[in-house]
Scaffold this motif. Structure first.
Motif, PDB file in Angstrom:
ATOM      1  N   SER A 329       8.044  22.936  26.899  1.00  0.00           N
ATOM      2  CA  SER A 329       6.320  23.008  27.321  1.00  0.00           C
ATOM      3  C   SER A 329       6.484  23.989  28.617  1.00  0.00           C
ATOM      4  CB  SER A 329       6.456  21.712  26.930  1.00  0.00           C
ATOM      5  OG  SER A 329       7.083  21.314  28.003  1.00  0.00           O
ATOM      6  N   THR A 330       5.086  24.700  28.388  1.00  0.00           N
ATOM      7  CA  THR A 330       4.822  24.831  29.729  1.00  0.00           C
ATOM      8  C   THR A 330       4.031  24.119  30.787  1.00  0.00           C
ATOM      9  OG1 THR A 330       2.183  24.519  28.569  1.00  0.00           O
ATOM     10  CG2 THR A 330       3.899  26.840  28.390  1.00  0.00           C
ATOM     11  N   HIS A 331       4.546  22.874  30.497  1.00  0.00           N
ATOM     12  CA  HIS A 331       3.423  21.709  31.467  1.00  0.00           C
ATOM     13  C   HIS A 331       4.892  20.644  30.742  1.00  0.00           C
ATOM     14  CE1 HIS A 331       1.405  20.027  34.040  1.00  0.00           C
ATOM     15  NE2 HIS A 331       0.189  21.075  34.434  1.00  0.00           N
ATOM     16  N   THR A 332       4.236  19.630  31.631  1.00  0.00           N
ATOM     17  CA  THR A 332       5.363  18.531  31.684  1.00  0.00           C
ATOM     18  C   THR A 332       3.839  17.120  31.334  1.00  0.00           C
ATOM     19  OG1 THR A 332       4.863  17.694  33.786  1.00  0.00           O
ATOM     20  CG2 THR A 332       6.694  18.816  33.041  1.00  0.00           C
ATOM     21  N   HIS A 333       2.388  17.512  31.202  1.00  0.00           N
ATOM     22  CA  HIS A 333       1.302  16.766  30.774  1.00  0.00           C
ATOM     23  C   HIS A 333       0.946  17.075  29.297  1.00  0.00           C
ATOM     24  CE1 HIS A 333       1.961  14.217  34.473  1.00  0.00           C
ATOM     25  NE2 HIS A 333       1.395  15.424  35.016  1.00  0.00           N
ATOM     26  N   THR A 334       0.591  16.387  28.654  1.00  0.00           N
ATOM     27  CA  THR A 334       0.119  16.238  27.865  1.00  0.00           C
ATOM     28  C   THR A 334      -1.241  17.822  27.168  1.00  0.00           C
ATOM     29  OG1 THR A 334       0.342  14.642  26.473  1.00  0.00           O
ATOM     30  CG2 THR A 334      -0.776  15.387  25.241  1.00  0.00           C
ATOM     31  N   ASN A 335      -1.997  17.554  28.592  1.00  0.00           N
ATOM     32  CA  ASN A 335      -3.492  18.013  28.614  1.00  0.00           C
ATOM     33  C   ASN A 335      -2.898  19.600  28.205  1.00  0.00           C
ATOM     34  OD1 ASN A 335      -6.409  16.377  27.545  1.00  0.00           O
ATOM     35  ND2 ASN A 335      -6.058  15.943  29.217  1.00  0.00           N
ATOM     36  N   LYS A 604      12.578  38.594  32.704  1.00  0.00           N
ATOM     37  CA  LYS A 604      13.853  38.378  33.455  1.00  0.00           C
ATOM     38  C   LYS A 604      12.485  37.238  34.315  1.00  0.00           C
ATOM     39  CE  LYS A 604      16.389  42.231  33.965  1.00  0.00           C
ATOM     40  NZ  LYS A 604      16.836  43.348  35.292  1.00  0.00           N
ATOM     41  N   THR A 605      11.404  37.154  33.835  1.00  0.00           N
ATOM     42  CA  THR A 605      10.205  35.611  34.190  1.00  0.00           C
ATOM     43  C   THR A 605       9.564  35.342  33.490  1.00  0.00           C
ATOM     44  OG1 THR A 605       8.800  37.372  34.767  1.00  0.00           O
ATOM     45  CG2 THR A 605       9.977  36.659  36.878  1.00  0.00           C
ATOM     46  N   LYS A 606      10.215  34.233  33.560  1.00  0.00           N
ATOM     47  CA  LYS A 606       9.715  33.298  32.212  1.00  0.00           C
ATOM     48  C   LYS A 606       8.992  32.045  32.633  1.00  0.00           C
ATOM     49  CE  LYS A 606      10.764  33.982  28.165  1.00  0.00           C
ATOM     50  NZ  LYS A 606       9.909  34.342  26.838  1.00  0.00           N
ATOM     51  N   LEU A 607       7.431  32.017  32.843  1.00  0.00           N
ATOM     52  CA  LEU A 607       7.718  30.516  34.183  1.00  0.00           C
ATOM     53  C   LEU A 607       6.606  29.684  32.789  1.00  0.00           C
ATOM     54  CD1 LEU A 607       4.923  33.121  36.879  1.00  0.00           C
ATOM     55  CD2 LEU A 607       7.473  32.478  36.365  1.00  0.00           C
ATOM     56  N   ILE A 608       6.375  28.162  33.435  1.00  0.00           N
ATOM     57  CA  ILE A 608       6.213  26.990  33.266  1.00  0.00           C
ATOM     58  C   ILE A 608       5.797  26.666  34.045  1.00  0.00           C
ATOM     59  CG2 ILE A 608       7.225  27.221  30.922  1.00  0.00           C
ATOM     60  CD1 ILE A 608       9.425  25.204  32.369  1.00  0.00           C
ATOM     61  N   LEU A 609       4.572  25.742  34.606  1.00  0.00           N
ATOM     62  CA  LEU A 609       4.531  24.628  34.594  1.00  0.00           C
ATOM     63  C   LEU A 609       4.176  25.212  36.314  1.00  0.00           C
ATOM     64  CD1 LEU A 609       3.834  21.761  35.187  1.00  0.00           C
ATOM     65  CD2 LEU A 609       6.708  21.263  36.700  1.00  0.00           C
ATOM     66  N   ILE A 610       3.086  25.767  36.040  1.00  0.00           N
ATOM     67  CA  ILE A 610       1.997  26.881  36.885  1.00  0.00           C
ATOM     68  C   ILE A 610       1.376  25.212  37.699  1.00  0.00           C
ATOM     69  CG2 ILE A 610       0.689  28.353  37.665  1.00  0.00           C
ATOM     70  CD1 ILE A 610       2.376  30.218  34.979  1.00  0.00           C
ATOM     71  N   ARG A 611       1.256  25.459  39.228  1.00  0.00           N
ATOM     72  CA  ARG A 611       0.720  24.471  39.914  1.00  0.00           C
ATOM     73  C   ARG A 611      -0.313  25.012  40.567  1.00  0.00           C
ATOM     74  NH1 ARG A 611       3.569  19.492  41.290  1.00  0.00           N
ATOM     75  NH2 ARG A 611       2.062  18.332  40.415  1.00  0.00           N
ATOM     76  N   THR A 621       2.693  27.631  42.121  1.00  0.00           N
ATOM     77  CA  THR A 621       3.858  27.234  41.855  1.00  0.00           C
ATOM     78  C   THR A 621       4.426  26.554  41.190  1.00  0.00           C
ATOM     79  OG1 THR A 621       3.308  24.545  42.180  1.00  0.00           O
ATOM     80  CG2 THR A 621       3.732  25.461  44.147  1.00  0.00           C
ATOM     81  N   TYR A 622       5.530  27.628  41.103  1.00  0.00           N
ATOM     82  CA  TYR A 622       5.863  27.746  39.376  1.00  0.00           C
ATOM     83  C   TYR A 622       7.310  27.114  39.296  1.00  0.00           C
ATOM     84  CZ  TYR A 622       8.103  31.789  41.038  1.00  0.00           C
ATOM     85  OH  TYR A 622       8.955  32.529  41.868  1.00  0.00           O
ATOM     86  N   ILE A 623       7.530  26.971  38.007  1.00  0.00           N
ATOM     87  CA  ILE A 623       9.668  26.654  37.735  1.00  0.00           C
ATOM     88  C   ILE A 623       9.322  28.280  37.303  1.00  0.00           C
ATOM     89  CG2 ILE A 623      10.726  25.474  36.193  1.00  0.00           C
ATOM     90  CD1 ILE A 623       9.597  24.104  38.809  1.00  0.00           C
TER      91      ILE A 623
END
Length: 882
Positions: A329-335, A604-611, A621-623
C-alpha cells in the motif's frame, strides 16, 4: 548607557582573546587544544554578560531610554560573537568537534524547549516550597517533576512525528477507534530518560533558577524588590502555562491545518482525464477491499499460525486463484491509501502526498465509458474511513453503507451476503460493471468487529509463551499478546468472509473476476497498529489476490494466463497500480501503456508513505522500496529517506542477483524472526544448548525466555529461507551429539543451513570430529568462528605496515585457521566485517567460503560478494529486538 559600555568593554576582551588565540594557532609550537581552551576562556566574561543582560533587560517592566538601541546593539554583538566563534573554531581541528558538540546540545535544547520549560517551572516551585518548609507540596511536585523528566521526552518525540496524514484521521473520528489508537501509543510512553539526562535537566534548572533569583534579588526586575519567593512562584506558574499553552496551541494549529487540507481533497479530485476509455467485452468485476490486513499474519503468505485455512487451501488446490507476493500500500492510513488506489493522477510524475495532487476518481473515469460502479461498505459514516469513499464514490451508481451514527455495524459476511446478490441481479449479464465491497474486520478493536464464534485464539502458542520470546520486550502485561491473538482471530474471520464471497462468485453463470486487497497492513507485534508515525514494514505489505471463476477463466483465457505468470514474477508492486490493473482486466483500450500489478520494472526508487514534515517547509519524508535516494526534479522540495531497517533489507534482498544471501541479524524473538523471513533471504539466530538438552534461542549473557529452536527453524522452513545458526556452546562431543540428534528430528534441508561453531570447540577430538562430520553429511555448512579480538588487532598491525609474520595476533589467527582447515570439518569461516583487511591478507582464509556480519543493509550492494556465502546486515533497531 552604562550597561552598553560594559558590553563593549567585555567585547574588547573577547576580541583580544580571538587575536591571541589566532596568534597561537599560527605558531606550531603550541598545541591546538591549548589554543582552543584559551579562546573559550577569553569568551566567558562576554557570555556571562550576555546571560546577565538578557535576564535583566527582558524581565524589567519599566521602559527605559534608548532601550531599542540597546536591544539592537545587543543582537548585533551576539551575532558577531556567534559568527566569530563558528569561523574560528571550525578552522581548528579540535574546534570542529566542539562546535559540533555545542550545535548538537543547543539543537536538542531547542527541540525539547517546552519540555525543559515545564520542568524548570516545577523545579522553581519545588525549591521555593522547600525554603518555605512546605514538605508535602515539595514532595508532590517532586514526584510530578520526576515523572515528567523520565517520560516527557518519549511523549514529545512521538507527537512531533505525528504529521498531517495522521491528524487528518482525527477529523470526525469514531470513538472506539480513537480509544484503540490511544492504547497503541502506550508502547511509546516508556521510561527512557537516563540518569545523565535527568541530572542535566536538574543542573540546567538550578542554573536558570540562580540567574532568575539573583537578578530578582539584586536588580529591579519587577516594580519592587520585596517578596522574592512570591515572584519566583509567579515565574514558575508562567513557565508551566507557557509550556502547555504553546505546545497545545501548536497542536491545535496543525489540526486546523489538516482540516483545511482535508476539505481541499474534494476539489483536488474533481478533475477529469483527457481521454475516454473504451471498454468492450468486459467481465463483471467484484473488488473486495480489506481493512488493516497484512500478509505478515496470513498463513496463505507463510505465517506459521493457521489464520487463513481457506485461502491456503485454494492456493494449493484451486488453479483459478492468483497470489501476488510483493504488493505494498502507498500509505498506512485508509484515506490516503484508498484515495491513491482508486484514482488516477492528472499530473505526471507527482511525488507529493496524495492530498496535494490533482486526480480523477476511478468511478468517474469508468462513468465516462458508461460503466456503473457500486459500493457496498461496512465502514462507519461517523468515522474517518468513509470520508475517502465520499470523495471517490460520490458519483457511483449506488452505494450501501449499513453502519449508522449509533456505531452499529453488521458483520462483513452478513452485509455482503445481503446486498451483493441483490446488486448482481440488477446488472445485465452483457453489461460491464464494477462492485466494490469495503469490509471492516481487521480494524481495532479486533474482537468487537468479528462474530463471537471467531473470537477464540487460533491456537495456544501465545498463551503458552513468555512475553519476551514473542515480542523481544519486557511487557508489563499481556495487552500486546492478547491483541495479537485477537488480530489473528480477525484474520481467520476475514478468510471465512472471503471464502463465502468466492463461493457465491462460483455459483454465478457469468464471467466474474474477483480482486482482493487491503488498504494497508497492521503491526500487531510492535503494538503500533498502522500508525504512520511509527512505520514498520508490515504496515504496508498487503495481500493482493485475483480469482477467475470458471466462466471468466475460459472466456478470458489469455488474460488469466498473463496474470498467472505475473503472480509468479514476485515483482514489487504498489497499490497505486490498481486502477491500471482494473482497466486491463476489463479489456479497456487506452492510449497509454498500463502499469499493472506484477508487471516487470527496474525502478531503483519506488516510494510509499510520502509524508509532509510539519517542522520543515517544503520538506517531505518517504519510505523507499528501492535502493536510490530521491532528488526533486526542480529542486523545489526537499525529500528525506525514513526507510525502516526491515524495508532496507527487503530492497537489497529483492535486487540481489548473486548467490550471496543477506541474513537478518539476531532474530531471537518470534516477531523479529517472522519480519526477517519476510524481508531477507536468510535469518540468523543464537542457539544455546540447555542443561536439560533443550535448545533455546537467546544471546548470552541474557537469560533464556524459552523460545525454542524448533520455532525459528519452522519459520525458516515456512518462508523457504536459509538459516544461520550461531551455536554458542556446541564445543564438546557430548553437546555436539545432542545437537546432531536434534537436527535429525528437524529433517532440515542442509544446503540452506550455516552452522557456526565457536573457536574454543574441541573439533580435533575424535568423537567431536566424528559428530561434526555426521552433521556435515546432511549438506549443512559448518563454519569456524574467527575470534574478533585477534582479527581486529591483526588488521591494525597490517595498517601500521607490519607483515603478518611480525604480529602475534596475525600468527594466532593464521594458526587457528590452519588447524580448522586441517580438521577437514569446516567448509566456511565467519568473521566480523571490520576485520576484512586481515582476512584478505591471511593466506589460510582462501581455503574457505566466507561469511560475515557487521554491515549496514545498504552496504551490501557495494561490497565485493564473490567469496561470501552469507552476509549478516545489522538489524539492531528492529522494534522486536532482544
Amino acid at each position: 548607557m552604562k550597561n552598553i559600555k560594559s558590553f563593549i568593554s567585555e567585547f574588547n576582551l573577547f576580541f583580544f582573546g580571538i587575536i591571541f588565540a589566532l596568534f597561537l594557532s599560527l605558531n606550531k609550537r603550541y598545541s591546538t587544544n591549548i589554543t582552543t581552551c584559551l579562546f573559550i576562556l577569553s569568551t566567558l566574561p562576554f557570555f556571562y554578560k550576555f546571560i546577565q543582560f538578557s535576564t535583566l533587560r527582558f524581565f524589567r517592566a519599566a521602559p527605559e531610554k534608548n532601550k531599542i538601541k540597546q536591544i539592537i546593539l545587543f543582537f548585533i554583538l551576539v551575532s558577531i560573537y556567534s559568527s566569530l566563534i563558528a569561523c574560528l573554531m571550525l578552522n581548528l581541528p579540535a574546534g570542529e568537534k566542539i562546535v559540533r558538540l555545542i550545535h548538537k546540545q543547543s539543537e536538542r535544547l531547542l527541540q525539547y524547549i517546552f519540555v525543559y520549560i515545564f520542568f524548570f517551572g516545577l523545579l522553581f516551585a519545588i525549591i521555593n516550597s522547600i525554603i518555605d518548609k512546605k514538605i508535602i507540596r515539595a514532595f508532590t511536585l517532586s514526584i510530578i517533576a520526576i515523572l515528567w523528566a523520565v517520560y516527557s521526552q518519549t511523549i514529545y518525540d512521538y507527537i512531533t512525528l505525528v504529521n498531517i496524514d495522521s491528524l487528518m484521521e482525527i477529523n470526525d473520528f469514531d470513538f472506539k477507534e480513537a480509544i484503540f489508537f490511544i492504547e497503541t501509543i502506550h508502547s511509546n510512553v516508556r521510561f527512557s530518560s537516563s540518569i545523565k539526562t535527568f541530572v542535566k535537566s536538574f543542573i540546567y534548572g538550578l542554573i536558570f533558577y540562580y540567574i532568575i533569583y539573583r537578578n530578582i534579588k539584586k536588580r529591579r526586575i519587577f516594580d519592587d524588590n520585596k517578596n522574592e519567593k512570591k515572584k519566583i512562584y509567579i515565574i514558575s506558574f508562567l513557565l508551566i502555562i507557557l509550556s502547555v499553552g504553546v505546545f497545545w496551541g501548536n497542536m491545535a494549529f496543525e489540526i486546523i491545518e489538516s482540516r483545511i487540507l482535508y476539505k481541499n481533497i474534494d476539489k483536488n479530485f474533481s478533475g477529469e482525464i483527457n481521454e475516454k476509455i473504451v471498454v468492450t467485452d468486459s467481465p463483471l468485476v467484484i473488488v473486495y477491499i480489506g481493512e488493516s490486513t497484512g500478509t505478515m499474519n496470513m498463513s496463505a503468505y507463510n505465517y506459521v499460525r493457521n489464520t487463513t485455512p481457506n485461502l491456503k487451501k485454494m492456493k494449493q488446490n484451486d488453479p483459478n486463484i492468483v497470489f501476488f507476493n510483493n504488493v505494498f500500500s502507498t500509505h498506512t492510513h485508509t484515506n490516503p491509501s484508498l484515495l491513491e488506489a482508486l484514482s488516477l493522477p492528472l499530473e505526471e510524475n507527482s511525488i507529493l502526498p496524495v492530498y496535494r495532487q490533482k486526480r480523477s476518481a476511478l468511478p468517474d473515469i469508468l462513468g465516462k465509458s458508461s460503466i456503473p460502479t457500486f459500493l457496498i461498505s461496512n465502514q462507519g459514516q461517523n468515522g474517518v474511513h468513509d470520508r475517502g469513499a465520499n470523495v471517490i464514490f460520490k458519483h457511483a451508481y449506488r452505494t450501501y453503507n449499513n453502519k449508522k451514527q449509533s456505531g452499529y455495524s453488521p458483520f462483513d459476511h452478513d452485509l455482503f451476503a445481503k446486498y451483493l446478490p441483490e446488486t448482481v441481479d440488477n446488472i445485465d449479464k452483457s453489461q460491464a460493471a464494477v462492485i466494490f465491497l469495503h469490509s471492516y474486520a481487521g480494524h481495532g478493536p479486533y474482537h468487537e468487529i468479528i462474530p463471537p464464534e471467531f473470537r477464540k485464539p487460533v491456537d495456544t502458542f501465545l498463551e503458552s509463551s513468555e512475553y519476551q520470546a514473542i515480542s523481544g520486550k519486557k511487557l508489563k502485561n499481556r495487552k500486546i499478546l492478547n491483541n495479537i491473538d485477537s488480530y489473528d482471530s480477525a484474520i481467520r474471520y476475514i478468510d471465512f468472509s472471503l471464502n463465502q464471497t468466492i463461493k457465491y462468485i462460483n455459483s454465478l453463470d457469468r464471467p466474474v473476476i474477483f480482486i482482493y486487497f487491503s488498504d494497508h497492513g497492521e503491526s500487531v507485534y510492535t503494538g503500533w497498529g498502522h500508525d504512520s508515525a511509527r512505520f514498520t514494514h508490515e504496515m504496508a505489505r498487503i495481500p493482493f489476490i485475483i480469482y477467475f471463476n470458471n466462466f471468466a477463466k475460459n472466456h478470458y483465457s489469455e488474460t488469466f494466463k498473463k496474470y498467472k505468470s505475473l503472480g509468479e514474477n514476485n515483482t514489487i508492486s504498489l497499490l497505486s497500480q490498481f486502477p491500471d490493473t482494473l482497466l486491463d482486466l476489463m479489456n479497456a483500450k487506452t492510449s497509454k501503456k498500463l502499469n499493472i500489478i506484477g508487471s516487470s520494472n527496474n525502478d531503483k526508487t519506488k516510494l510509499i508513505l510520502i509524508r509532509e514534515d510539519k517542522n520543515r517547509y517544503n520538506t517531505f519524508t518517504y519510505i523507499n522500496l528501492g535502493t536510490e535516494k530521491v532528488i526533486s526534479p526542480d529542486n523545489k522540495y526537499k525529500f528525506e529517506d525514513k526507510t525502516d531497517t526491515a524495508t532496507r533489507f527487503f530492497a537489497q534482498t529483492f535486487r540481489n542477483n548473486t548467490e550471496t544471501q543477506i541474513c537478518y541479524h539476531r532474530s531471537n524473538s518470534f516477531a523479529k524472526a517472522i519480519r526477517g523471513a519476510m524481508t531477507a533471504s536468510c535469518i540468523e539466530a543464537d542457539f544455546v544448548l540447555q542443561d536439560d538438552n533443550a535448545i533455546n534461542v537467546y544471546h548470552p549473557p541474557l537469560k533464556t525466555v524459552n523460545l525454542q529452536a524448533e520455532t525459528i527453524i519452522e519459520i525458516a522452513k515456512k518462508y523457504n529461507r536459509s538459516l544461520w545458526l550461531d551455536m554458542k556452546n556446541i564445543d564438546s562431543a557430548k553437546s555436539c551429539e545432542t545437537f546432531r540428534d536434534f537436527l535429525s528430528k528437524q529433517k532440515i534441508n542442509g544446503e540452506k543451513y550455516l552452522i557456526e561453531i565457536p573457536p574454543h570447540a574441541q573439533f580435533h577430538d575424535v568423537k567431536m570430529k566424528a559428530c561434526l562430520n555426521e552433521i556435515k553429511h546432511t549438506d549443512a555448512r559448518l563454519s569456524y568462528y574467527v575470534p574478533t579480538d585477534q582479527l581486529i588487532a591483526c588488521k591494525k598491525a597490517i595498517k601500521s605496515g607490519n607483515s603478518i609474520m611480525e604480529n602475534a595476533d596475525c600468527q594466532f589467527t593464521e594458526n587457528a585457521l590452519k588447524r580448522a582447515y586441517e580438521s577437514q570439518v569446516f567448509s566456511d569461516i565467519s568473521f566480523d566485517y571490520s576485520g576484512i583487511e586481515a582476512i584478505e591478507a591471511i593466506p589460510e582464509t582462501q581455503h574457505f567460503r566466507w561469511n560475515t556480519w557487521g554491515i549496514a543493509p545498504e552496504q551490501f550492494s557495494t561490497m565485493n560478494k564473490e567469496k561470501f556465502r552469507f552476509v549478516i546486515a545489522n538489524a539492531s533497531d528492529d522494534p522486536n529486538t532482544r
